[in-house]
Design an enzyme around this catalytic site. Structure first.
Site, mmCIF file in Angstrom:
data_model
loop_
_atom_site.group_PDB
_atom_site.id
_atom_site.type_symbol
_atom_site.label_atom_id
_atom_site.label_comp_id
_atom_site.label_asym_id
_atom_site.label_seq_id
_atom_site.Cartn_x
_atom_site.Cartn_y
_atom_site.Cartn_z
ATOM 1 N N LYS A 124 15.335 124.312 68.855
ATOM 2 C CA LYS A 124 15.778 123.510 67.707
ATOM 3 C C LYS A 124 15.442 122.053 67.993
ATOM 4 O O LYS A 124 15.321 121.661 69.147
ATOM 5 C CB LYS A 124 17.298 123.637 67.530
ATOM 6 C CG LYS A 124 17.784 123.270 66.143
ATOM 7 C CD LYS A 124 17.793 124.479 65.225
ATOM 8 C CE LYS A 124 18.256 124.178 63.841
ATOM 9 N NZ LYS A 124 18.485 125.425 63.081
ATOM 10 N N ASP A 164 15.592 122.579 58.468
ATOM 11 C CA ASP A 164 17.044 122.773 58.581
ATOM 12 C C ASP A 164 17.627 121.658 57.704
ATOM 13 O O ASP A 164 16.941 121.173 56.790
ATOM 14 C CB ASP A 164 17.509 122.667 60.049
ATOM 15 C CG ASP A 164 18.940 123.182 60.255
ATOM 16 O OD1 ASP A 164 19.136 124.397 60.309
ATOM 17 O OD2 ASP A 164 19.883 122.356 60.330
#
Ligand code: NDP
Ligand code: 2IT
Length: 450
Positions: A124, A164
């Site tokens: 991430k 995201d």
């Protein structure tokens, strides 16, 4: 070799300055004690190795705003675990992003990606940069600058970022352009691309649709369905929008949505032309959900979350789908949901329920679809986008949607079966953690010490 409870204690001590990361580690590891019966996991010290990221990259991002001020912030990419495939996970651009937040998300991603059955490891990234209130040109310059460093750490077989919070199709376009220019390569290095230059159909819808496919499966196992149910969705971004759409298609009435400014309550349901208005407002105009309340003359609760409103107004709800952010539902909210008559909570956002909230769901016997299982549809279709890119083809929407549905049903089945096999039948949080873990842990054992 460190046992599960010892690893939890160490992480709590060492990373007390990263509370979200500690929370995520504790949430996963407290399910894993029964897996200590696999002797090799302890022999290979898998639990302790699992909580340390392979690599943390922190880099400088310099960009210029429209008034010619030169700004500096940090970019992050956490490459957590690539035992079962290239690092894979989104980028979050939002105010307040720091290493602990990215580490929690990267850690969660390991198990979520494993559950999809596709070859993807956990990663991430992101930056303390809010895309809200920025001009397109500012966002463009920021993305170019971000990629001017990130490019050297990623690649279609190394690490494949996606979107995201704050990173959607527009940002992916700018990031991809920068990568393509620097590397002179047109490859599947990012997912969530627009269809025209290699994206997958159904990727924009995938997390929300997948959430509903999972929720429907969870209900149907108990002889129920979504038809006629009153649903509360939080957020009004990518995940929330397509969750609202699919829930409505399945016969439910979605009465709540929200954003950082507040919450709307539309008793008639957010459907048809109203849904289209909301989509255009959030995807194209980046406006506030307050505009929806004004246009359709429904109540707007300023600076309140959906869960605050349910708590304060005692509105009846059957199903709760948190799709905004981490820790949005606390213990008091969970109590209010029980009082409101909720039968199921299914998580579209990552870690939206606090540990206290989860305990209350379980103590009251309501169905609980944990994030890493319920919201895995987004990354699953990202995995399908990688497959299509590597084959230089693009499937039609029906084919991708069919594959997504089958992956979500399979995630439910795997989670349920693991919950039975390891001694807590029906506890999907427990089952998803175990099923996601086993695949990664076995791969780590096959590799030996590396
Ligand atoms: P978006 O940026 O598209 O939308 C986020 C939404 O949540 C917006 O409506 C935003 O409001 C609202 N929001 C953001 N922060 C807060 C906050 N602190 N309090 C209240 N509301 C907030 O993001 P996504 O829809 O992509 O992501 C939502 C959640 O789903 C995140 O937890 C993400 O990690 C998770 N997720 C996303 C996936 C994906 O494929 N995109 C896949 C799996 C999970 P505003 O419009 O005012 O900014
Ligand atoms: O949290 C998530 O799973 C995502 N933001 C999607 C990640 C991806 O690589 O598609």
């Amino acid at each position: 070799m460190a046992k599960v409870h010892e690893v939890i204690a160490k992480v709590k001590e060492r990373y007390s300055n990263e509370p979200e990361f500690v929370q995520a580690v504790e949430e996963v590891l407290s399910s894993l004690e029964p897996t200590e019966k696999h002797k090799e996991f302890l022999d290979y010290n898998v639990y302790e190795r699992l909580v340390e990221p392979d690599r943390v990259i922190i880099f400088k991002v310099v960009w210029e705003d429209d008034s010619h001020n030169i700004k500096v912030t940090q970019g992050y990419r956490v490459q957590f675990n690539n035992a079962i495939g290239p690092y894979k996970g989104g980028l979050r651009f939002r105010e307040g992003v720091y290493l602990g937040e990215i580490k929690f998300l990267a850690f969660e991603q390991i198990f979520k990606n494993s559950l999809t059955g596709l070859p993807m490891g956990g990663g991430k990234g992101g930056a303390n940069f809010s895309t809200r209130g920025k001009s397109d040109r500012e966002i463009m310059r920021f993305c170019y600058s971000f990629m001017s460093e990130l490019f050297r750490h990623i690649g279609p077989y190394t690490d494949v970022p996606a979107g995201d919070i704050g990173v959607g199709a527009k940002e992916i376009g700018y990031l991809y352009a920068a990568y393509k220019k620097i590397r002179n390569e047109h490859t599947g290095v990012l997912t969530g691309k627009s269809f025209e230059y290699g994206g997958s159909l159904i990727r924009p819808e995938a997390t929300g649709y997948g959430l509903l496919y999972f929720t429907a499966e969870m209900l149907s196992h108990k002889g129920m369905d979504l038809n006629g149910k009153i649903v509360a969705v939080s957020g009004s971004g990518n995940v929330a929008l397509y969750a609202i759409k699919k829930a409505t298609e399945m016969g439910a009435r979605v009465v709540f949505a929200s954003d950082t400014k507040g919450t709307i309550y539309d008793e008639e349901g957010i459907s048809g032309e109203k849904w289209e208005f909301l989509r255009d407002l959030k995807e194209n105009r980046r406006g506030s959900i307050k505009d929806y309340a004004e246009k359709y003359n429904v109540p707007f609760f300023e600076n309140k979350s959906v869960w605050d409103v349910i708590k304060e107004q005692g509105i009846k709800v059957d199903i709760a789908l948190p799709c905004a952010t981490q820790n949005e539902i606390n213990g008091e909210h969970a109590e209010a949901l029980i009082k409101a008559g909720v039968i199921a909570v299914s998580e579209g956002a990552n870690m939206p329920s606090t540990p206290e909230a989860i305990k209350i769901y379980k103590d009251n016997g309501i169905l609980f679809g944990p994030a890493k299982a319920a919201n895995a549809g987004g990354v699953a279709v990202s995995g399908l986008e990688m497959s299509q890119n590597s084959m230089f083809i693009q499937w039609d929407a029906e084919e991708v949607d069919r594959k997504l549905m089958s992956i979500m049903k399979n995630i439910y089945k795997k989670s349920y079966e693991a919950s039975e096999a390891y001694g807590k039948p029906g506890d999907l949080e427990f089952g998803a953690n175990i099923a996601g873990f086993l695949r990664v842990a076995k791969a780590m054992v096959y590799y030996g010490l590396y």
